[in-house]
Motif scaffolding. Structure first.
Motif, PDB file in Angstrom:
ATOM      1  N   PHE A 170       0.813  -1.217   0.000  1.00 36.12           N
ATOM      2  CA  PHE A 170       0.000   0.000   0.000  1.00 36.12           C
ATOM      3  C   PHE A 170       0.845   1.264   0.000  1.00 36.12           C
ATOM      4  O   PHE A 170       1.843   1.359   0.716  1.00 36.12           O
ATOM      5  CB  PHE A 170      -0.948  -0.016   1.208  1.00 36.12           C
ATOM      6  CG  PHE A 170      -1.895  -1.183   1.175  1.00 36.12           C
ATOM      7  CD1 PHE A 170      -2.935  -1.216   0.258  1.00 36.12           C
ATOM      8  CD2 PHE A 170      -1.711  -2.283   2.010  1.00 36.12           C
ATOM      9  CE1 PHE A 170      -3.801  -2.302   0.192  1.00 36.12           C
ATOM     10  CE2 PHE A 170      -2.568  -3.376   1.954  1.00 36.12           C
ATOM     11  CZ  PHE A 170      -3.612  -3.396   1.030  1.00 36.12           C
ATOM     12  N   ASP A 171       0.416   2.225  -0.826  1.00 34.76           N
ATOM     13  CA  ASP A 171       1.109   3.519  -0.901  1.00 34.76           C
ATOM     14  C   ASP A 171       0.737   4.410   0.275  1.00 34.76           C
ATOM     15  O   ASP A 171       1.523   5.247   0.708  1.00 34.76           O
ATOM     16  CB  ASP A 171       0.741   4.233  -2.204  1.00 34.76           C
ATOM     17  CG  ASP A 171       1.172   3.427  -3.416  1.00 34.76           C
ATOM     18  OD1 ASP A 171       2.393   3.328  -3.626  1.00 34.76           O
ATOM     19  OD2 ASP A 171       0.300   2.874  -4.123  1.00 34.76           O
ATOM     20  N   CYS A 172      -0.493   4.229   0.760  1.00 34.69           N
ATOM     21  CA  CYS A 172      -0.964   5.086   1.852  1.00 34.69           C
ATOM     22  C   CYS A 172      -2.097   4.369   2.581  1.00 34.69           C
ATOM     23  O   CYS A 172      -2.844   3.600   1.966  1.00 34.69           O
ATOM     24  CB  CYS A 172      -1.464   6.415   1.283  1.00 34.69           C
ATOM     25  SG  CYS A 172      -1.966   7.630   2.519  1.00 34.69           S
TER      26      CYS A 172
ATOM     27  N   TYR B  55      -6.053  21.694   4.495  1.00 30.79           N
ATOM     28  CA  TYR B  55      -6.628  21.549   3.156  1.00 30.79           C
ATOM     29  C   TYR B  55      -5.695  22.204   2.156  1.00 30.79           C
ATOM     30  O   TYR B  55      -5.461  23.409   2.207  1.00 30.79           O
ATOM     31  CB  TYR B  55      -8.033  22.165   3.098  1.00 30.79           C
ATOM     32  CG  TYR B  55      -8.790  21.826   1.827  1.00 30.79           C
ATOM     33  CD1 TYR B  55      -9.189  20.507   1.577  1.00 30.79           C
ATOM     34  CD2 TYR B  55      -9.076  22.792   0.879  1.00 30.79           C
ATOM     35  CE1 TYR B  55      -9.869  20.178   0.414  1.00 30.79           C
ATOM     36  CE2 TYR B  55      -9.773  22.475  -0.287  1.00 30.79           C
ATOM     37  CZ  TYR B  55     -10.153  21.151  -0.518  1.00 30.79           C
ATOM     38  OH  TYR B  55     -10.827  20.819  -1.672  1.00 30.79           O
ATOM     39  N   LYS B  56      -5.117  21.365   1.293  1.00 31.35           N
ATOM     40  CA  LYS B  56      -4.175  21.846   0.275  1.00 31.35           C
ATOM     41  C   LYS B  56      -3.039  22.641   0.900  1.00 31.35           C
ATOM     42  O   LYS B  56      -2.618  23.687   0.399  1.00 31.35           O
ATOM     43  CB  LYS B  56      -4.920  22.671  -0.782  1.00 31.35           C
ATOM     44  CG  LYS B  56      -6.005  21.850  -1.470  1.00 31.35           C
ATOM     45  CD  LYS B  56      -6.673  22.560  -2.612  1.00 31.35           C
ATOM     46  CE  LYS B  56      -7.613  21.577  -3.328  1.00 31.35           C
ATOM     47  NZ  LYS B  56      -8.536  22.211  -4.250  1.00 31.35           N
ATOM     48  N   GLY B  57      -2.558  22.136   2.047  1.00 26.27           N
ATOM     49  CA  GLY B  57      -1.389  22.762   2.665  1.00 26.27           C
ATOM     50  C   GLY B  57      -1.686  23.925   3.594  1.00 26.27           C
ATOM     51  O   GLY B  57      -0.782  24.513   4.175  1.00 26.27           O
TER      52      GLY B  57
ATOM     53  N   SER C  83      -9.474  12.775  -1.048  1.00 23.85           N
ATOM     54  CA  SER C  83      -8.281  12.904  -1.906  1.00 23.85           C
ATOM     55  C   SER C  83      -7.250  13.811  -1.245  1.00 23.85           C
ATOM     56  O   SER C  83      -6.051  13.526  -1.248  1.00 23.85           O
ATOM     57  CB  SER C  83      -8.637  13.504  -3.263  1.00 23.85           C
ATOM     58  OG  SER C  83      -9.416  12.596  -4.014  1.00 23.85           O
ATOM     59  N   ASN C  84      -7.732  14.916  -0.669  1.00 21.32           N
ATOM     60  CA  ASN C  84      -6.846  15.866  -0.003  1.00 21.32           C
ATOM     61  C   ASN C  84      -6.093  15.175   1.132  1.00 21.32           C
ATOM     62  O   ASN C  84      -4.879  15.343   1.288  1.00 21.32           O
ATOM     63  CB  ASN C  84      -7.679  17.034   0.541  1.00 21.32           C
ATOM     64  CG  ASN C  84      -6.857  18.023   1.337  1.00 21.32           C
ATOM     65  OD1 ASN C  84      -6.041  18.746   0.788  1.00 21.32           O
ATOM     66  ND2 ASN C  84      -7.049  18.045   2.638  1.00 21.32           N
ATOM     67  N   ALA C  85      -6.827  14.387   1.933  1.00 21.50           N
ATOM     68  CA  ALA C  85      -6.197  13.691   3.068  1.00 21.50           C
ATOM     69  C   ALA C  85      -5.114  12.731   2.566  1.00 21.50           C
ATOM     70  O   ALA C  85      -4.025  12.643   3.153  1.00 21.50           O
ATOM     71  CB  ALA C  85      -7.252  12.934   3.871  1.00 21.50           C
ATOM     72  N   ILE C  86      -5.418  12.012   1.480  1.00 22.12           N
ATOM     73  CA  ILE C  86      -4.448  11.045   0.944  1.00 22.12           C
ATOM     74  C   ILE C  86      -3.230  11.776   0.373  1.00 22.12           C
ATOM     75  O   ILE C  86      -2.080  11.383   0.635  1.00 22.12           O
ATOM     76  CB  ILE C  86      -5.118  10.156  -0.133  1.00 22.12           C
ATOM     77  CG1 ILE C  86      -6.141   9.223   0.539  1.00 22.12           C
ATOM     78  CG2 ILE C  86      -4.062   9.348  -0.891  1.00 22.12           C
ATOM     79  CD1 ILE C  86      -7.103   8.547  -0.432  1.00 22.12           C
ATOM     80  N   GLU C  87      -3.461  12.842  -0.390  1.00 22.88           N
ATOM     81  CA  GLU C  87      -2.341  13.582  -0.988  1.00 22.88           C
ATOM     82  C   GLU C  87      -1.412  14.152   0.097  1.00 22.88           C
ATOM     83  O   GLU C  87      -0.190  14.101  -0.025  1.00 22.88           O
ATOM     84  CB  GLU C  87      -2.835  14.697  -1.914  1.00 22.88           C
ATOM     85  CG  GLU C  87      -3.494  14.186  -3.194  1.00 22.88           C
ATOM     86  CD  GLU C  87      -2.637  13.174  -3.978  1.00 22.88           C
ATOM     87  OE1 GLU C  87      -1.409  13.405  -4.118  1.00 22.88           O
ATOM     88  OE2 GLU C  87      -3.169  12.137  -4.421  1.00 22.88           O
TER      89      GLU C  87
END
Length: 323
Positions: free
Chosen positions: A74-76, A209-211, A315-319
């Motif tokens: 798994f990547d994440c 969120y997005k940094g 998606s944000n959490a994973i990124e």
């Protein structure tokens, strides 16, 4: 395509809610970027469950799984386990040892916030207000008069480390106090007893969120029951009003305190904190680092109000986890 393990279940009374949260994450993953795997974590088994409910055993040595003869790594990890071992730091420490990226905060923040007593003690010097409290460890002598003199009646008796309002009682009369203590000890060997704060209850989501650390729209909790208990949370016995009906001054005070708590604790990932507003001043009750992610849960409600879809939220959490 990144392989994402969505861990759900857990060892506590909250496992059913966690399974719901995990399935919502699974169903809302952006399938153009991620391949989701539902991983059930229970005391008796760790398994990957496919869409046909076939189970494949997880190898705990490296957190991998063999599916149809090929090994999946798994990547994440997307952590959706409420309670132990997902919210108290155990899984976080395990993944850190294995060098696997994850969406939740670090193990220290998880352990600290999961322990209501220690969390509130750490935040106090930063001017974050709390209820008057008294602590008991299992086996301590209980002097009911001394405790009630300190916290007053009504008061709340809570397990120090549990969620979803399991084991919590609101005590109105002295003669009900020991029954409430017994009830709390069923969930935990440490108890926190808090004075009743008469005010408006709000729940505040803070996420990166997005940094950028952002405070989501605030939710006001109006419980039909005596307090925001399990029924009020999950069985519709409450109104959850997002955005909360607050004056601009009070709202900005709540946002400031919630953001400060997140920053002071060096949090990452999701957090949702509960406050009681007494004369416009927020008093913190607790912080959740793996808040509910079901469609009815507060963080998804708050994200929707902020114009963030579940797919974007996850998606944000994973990124951020992958970074």
């Amino acid at each position: 395509m990144k392989n994402i393990a969505i861990i759900m279940g857990g060892y506590s009374s909250e496992y059913q809610i966690s399974l719901k949260s995990g399935n919502v994450v699974y169903n809302n993953l952006d399938q153009t970027k991620y391949k989701g795997y539902r991983i059930h974590i229970f005391k008796e088994k760790w398994v990957y469950v496919d869409d046909n409910d076939n189970e494949y055993v997880v190898d705990k040595n490296d957190f991998s799984v063999i599916v149809n003869g090929s090994k999946v790594i798994f990547d994440c990890v997307f952590n959706a386990i409420h309670g132990t071992p997902g919210e108290d730091g155990l899984m976080q420490a395990y993944f850190e040892l294995l060098g696997i990226k994850q969406t939740s905060c670090d193990y220290y923040q998880a352990a600290l916030t999961f322990n209501k007593r220690d969390l509130l003690s750490v935040l106090k010097p930063y001017g974050i207000k709390t209820a008057t409290s008294f602590y008991l460890n299992h086996g301590d002598e209980i002097n009911v008069d001394e405790i009630i003199d300190k916290v007053g009646l009504p008061c709340f008796v809570k397990p120090n480390k549990s969620g979803s309002s399991f084991g919590i009682s609101k005590v109105h009369k002295k003669e009900d106090f020991l029954t409430a203590v017994e009830n709390a000890y069923k969930e935990d060997n440490e108890i926190i007893i808090e004075s009743f704060l008469d005010g408006t209850e709000v729940s505040v989501g803070v996420i990166n969120y997005k940094g950028e650390i952002i405070v989501l729209p605030i939710t006001e909790i109006v419980s039909e029951n005596d307090f925001f208990d399990y029924e009020a949370k999950y069985l519709g016995k409450s109104q959850e009003i997002t955005p909360a009906r607050l004056t601009p001054d009070v709202e900005s005070r709540v946002r400031e305190v919630a953001k400060k708590a997140y920053e002071v604790l060096k949090m990452s990932g999701f957090s949702r904190s509960e406050y009681i507003l007494v004369n416009g001043e927020p008093h913190m009750l607790e912080m959740n680092t793996i808040p509910g992610l079901t469609n009815e849960s507060l963080i998804p409600q708050q994200a929707r109000e902020a114009g963030i879809s579940l797919s974007d939220l996850f998606s944000n959490a994973i990124e951020l986890g992958l970074k």
